[in-house]
Design an enzyme around this catalytic site. Structure first.
Site, short mmCIF file in Angstrom:
data_model
loop_
_atom_site.label_atom_id
_atom_site.label_comp_id
_atom_site.label_asym_id
_atom_site.label_seq_id
_atom_site.Cartn_x
_atom_site.Cartn_y
_atom_site.Cartn_z
N ALA A 186 22.67 40.95 47.69
CA ALA A 186 22.34 41.82 48.63
C ALA A 186 23.69 42.64 49.40
O ALA A 186 22.99 44.11 49.67
CB ALA A 186 22.43 40.82 49.54
N CYS A 187 24.68 42.35 49.27
CA CYS A 187 25.17 43.84 49.60
C CYS A 187 26.87 43.18 48.73
O CYS A 187 26.95 42.06 48.06
CB CYS A 187 25.24 43.07 50.79
SG CYS A 187 27.00 44.60 51.74
N ILE A 188 27.48 44.58 48.65
CA ILE A 188 28.42 44.33 47.15
C ILE A 188 28.86 45.27 47.59
O ILE A 188 28.81 46.35 48.51
CB ILE A 188 27.93 44.23 45.70
CG1 ILE A 188 29.40 44.10 44.90
CG2 ILE A 188 27.69 45.58 46.18
CD1 ILE A 188 28.52 44.27 43.69
N GLN A 203 39.78 49.71 44.60
CA GLN A 203 39.37 50.36 43.71
C GLN A 203 39.71 50.60 43.07
O GLN A 203 41.04 51.25 42.89
CB GLN A 203 38.84 51.24 44.65
CG GLN A 203 37.23 50.47 45.61
CD GLN A 203 36.58 51.02 46.61
OE1 GLN A 203 36.45 52.75 46.77
NE2 GLN A 203 36.14 50.98 47.76
N ARG A 204 38.72 51.51 41.85
CA ARG A 204 39.63 52.71 41.02
C ARG A 204 40.37 51.49 40.03
O ARG A 204 41.08 51.91 39.31
CB ARG A 204 40.31 53.23 41.45
CG ARG A 204 39.09 54.49 41.85
CD ARG A 204 39.76 55.47 42.16
NE ARG A 204 40.02 56.92 41.08
CZ ARG A 204 38.93 57.11 40.63
NH1 ARG A 204 37.60 57.24 41.05
NH2 ARG A 204 39.16 57.78 39.34
N GLY A 236 39.10 48.48 38.56
CA GLY A 236 37.64 48.14 37.55
C GLY A 236 37.42 46.19 38.08
O GLY A 236 36.50 45.89 36.96
N TYR A 237 37.22 46.28 38.97
CA TYR A 237 37.21 44.92 39.98
C TYR A 237 34.91 45.27 40.27
O TYR A 237 34.74 44.40 40.40
CB TYR A 237 37.66 44.98 41.42
CG TYR A 237 39.09 44.36 40.83
CD1 TYR A 237 39.67 43.39 40.13
CD2 TYR A 237 40.30 45.13 41.28
CE1 TYR A 237 40.77 42.76 39.98
CE2 TYR A 237 41.78 44.96 41.28
CZ TYR A 237 41.75 43.91 40.39
OH TYR A 237 43.45 43.52 40.22
N GLU A 273 19.21 44.87 45.74
CA GLU A 273 18.87 44.85 47.13
C GLU A 273 18.63 46.78 47.06
O GLU A 273 20.27 47.11 46.92
CB GLU A 273 19.31 43.99 48.48
CG GLU A 273 18.48 44.24 48.76
CD GLU A 273 18.89 43.49 50.68
OE1 GLU A 273 18.00 43.65 51.53
OE2 GLU A 273 18.82 41.98 50.25
#
Length: 505
Positions: free
Chosen positions: A363-365, A372-373, A375-376, A398
């Protein structure tokens, strides 16, 4: 064939009003204007770029641990701050600037005037009332008759005590109702809606902050960022978008957040006192995955209401399309953490509806900006599809996706499809790829079309990889250091009863 609409509506819009540079003062700059602003270019050189003024405020005075500057030491142009949106730039780059950065020597663009509203003549006064009006009157008549039938004979002549607003409405609904009323009387019996002019922006903002489920989104509010910077553990990041934190925390220099329980504070002192009492060292849920220094926790939004709400408020700082903040009970949260000797630190998360009729597996990620940047984001997506494989379902995120989320999903879908085609011994169809990867048929077809994998061979379409795609995939895999290990996932799909899926009662 000539167009059916008037020519004036098809023509281009008139140019906005302009004021020549050097002929206006900073006091003339108002909300909605476009003006050139000084900034530093990516190459380090100063430049002037067009920006739109979205909001103006007095320069806030630091309240915690700083000395107040003397009035004579400040530039008169810096007494006000302007919230600007850079023209043709992404919304996450919107920021508050001081008045000294405005370039008054260049032209000022005013907003286009709104066209005058067209007057509509009311020529249908003698027509029958609309169907909705008749339905409302019938509903009131039914309610009144039900109340009269349930009353005792001694109470049939008494009138139910109502508030003043309801008393006039129920007056016409009690007793017998003549369905052959005159249309004018019928329209008068229907309750008129509240005029739009009675709603103010301040009332609507207060309604958003105090309502139980903040599912509304007003562009005037959401366009102005209310937080500057966030400190989460050892990381200090800049907020990207508006987030409905309480108004007491708006526009402070730094919002301090406990990295374990996600409680928020206005200064370091209450945070340090909170850390002495806070015993939480990991997200308050079940650990369902552990490999190397990564762990995943499953959290029920109904059981951990406060923690999930704090997580949603934090994620809204970095997600523009997210509109749900407090109604967290219908969701499960899967939080990825990094383990060390001090605890499990949040890297990112995704939420998932407990019961979804459209088979959405996300639904939300979000991956927090400081992680960030690395690979997570790909790991979060991969983990969501591992859960779909355990459930034996096809899943898709979604919609709509954010810009960064769409790029991440496109990359993941392409990687999984190419990886499967390289190891396949026989020809694979779209259905075969979907069943082996748990990616929906629509997403598989979209990805194959984007990469131009469909080829026409001997009267039929086949999926074929080019040498350039294979070489690009191999280079990407050489850089990949982390992958989800399915054997480390200890999880069974949760099953909820009807009472557990009944929210808000």
């Amino acid at each position: 064939m000539a167009p059916s609409t008037p020519a004036k509506e098809d023509g281009p819009l008139p140019p906005p009003p302009m004021t020549a540079g050097g002929t206006y003062t900073i006091e003339k700059v108002s909300v909605g204007c476009k003006i050139y602003v000084k900034r530093t270019a990516p190459n380090g050189q100063p430049e002037e770029r067009l920006a739109e003024i979205l909001s103006i405020r007095d320069k806030p005075t630091p309240a915690f641990g700083t000395r107040r500057s003397k009035p004579n030491d400040t530039n008169p142009a810096d007494r006000l701050e302007y919230f600007i949106h850079w023209d043709t730039f992404n919304k996450r780059l919107d920021e508050w600037i001081s008045g000294s950065r405005l370039v008054l020597e260049r032209d000022l663009e005013w907003p286009r005037p709104k066209p005058p509203p067209q007057k509509k003549t009311n020529t249908q006064t003698n027509k029958a009332p609309p169907k909705a009006s008749r339905t409302n009157l019938l509903k009131r008549a039914t309610t009144a008759s039900a109340l009269a039938a349930s009353a005792t004979p001694s109470q049939s002549g008494l009138k139910r005590k109502l508030p003043h607003d309801e008393e006039d409405d129920e007056e016409d609904a009690e007793g017998e109702v003549d369905l052959s009323l005159d249309p004018i009387d019928l329209a008068a019996a229907v309750e008129q809606p509240r005029p739009m002019g009675s709603f103010s922006k301040e009332q609507e903002i207060e309604k958003l902050r105090t309502s139980g489920s903040m599912t509304q989104s007003i562009s005037e509010i959401a366009r102005v960022k209310n937080l500057n910077r966030l400190q989460i553990g050892q990381h200090e990041v800049e907020a990207w978008y508006f987030s409905p934190y309480p108004k007491e925390y708006a526009h402070i220099p730094i919002l301090y957040i406990c990295e374990f329980c996600l409680s928020f504070f206005a200064s370091p002192l209450p945070l340090s006192r909170h850390r002495l009492r806070c015993t939480l060292l990991h997200p308050p849920g079940n650990e369902i995955y552990r490999h190397d220094d990564l762990s995943f926790f499953e959290i029920d939004g109904r059981r951990q209401l406060t923690w999930c709400r704090n997580l949603s408020l934090l994620s809204k700082c970095f997600l523009d399309h997210k509109t749900l903040y407090y109604d967290v009970q219908p969701f499960l949260y899967y939080v990825m953490t990094h383990r060390d000797d001090r605890g499990c630190h949040i890297i990112g998360y995704f939420s998932k509806e407990k019961e979804c009729t459209e088979n959405y597996n996300v639904a939300c990620i979000l991956t927090l900006p400081q992680h960030q940047r690395h690979g997570y984001g790909n790991l979060l997506i991969d983990f969501s599809y591992e859960l779909s494989k355990k459930e034996g379902k096809l899943g898709s995120p979604e919609k709509p996706l954010s810009d960064l989320g769409l790029l991440s999903y496109r990359s993941y879908w392409a990687e999984k499809i190419i990886e499967l085609l390289l190891v396949a011994e026989d020809d694979l169809s779209i259905d075969d790829i979907a069943q082996k990867t748990s990616i929906t048929h629509a997403d598989v077809h979209y990805t194959c079309s984007t990469m131009q994998l469909f080829k026409h061979y001997k009267g039929q379409h086949i999926i074929c990889l080019s040498d350039a795609l294979i070489e690009k995939h191999q280079k990407a895999m050489a850089k990949r250091k982390r992958r989800i290990v399915p054997e480390a996932l200890i999880w069974k799909p949760p099953v909820f009863t009807r009472d557990q899926l009944r929210f808000g009662w």
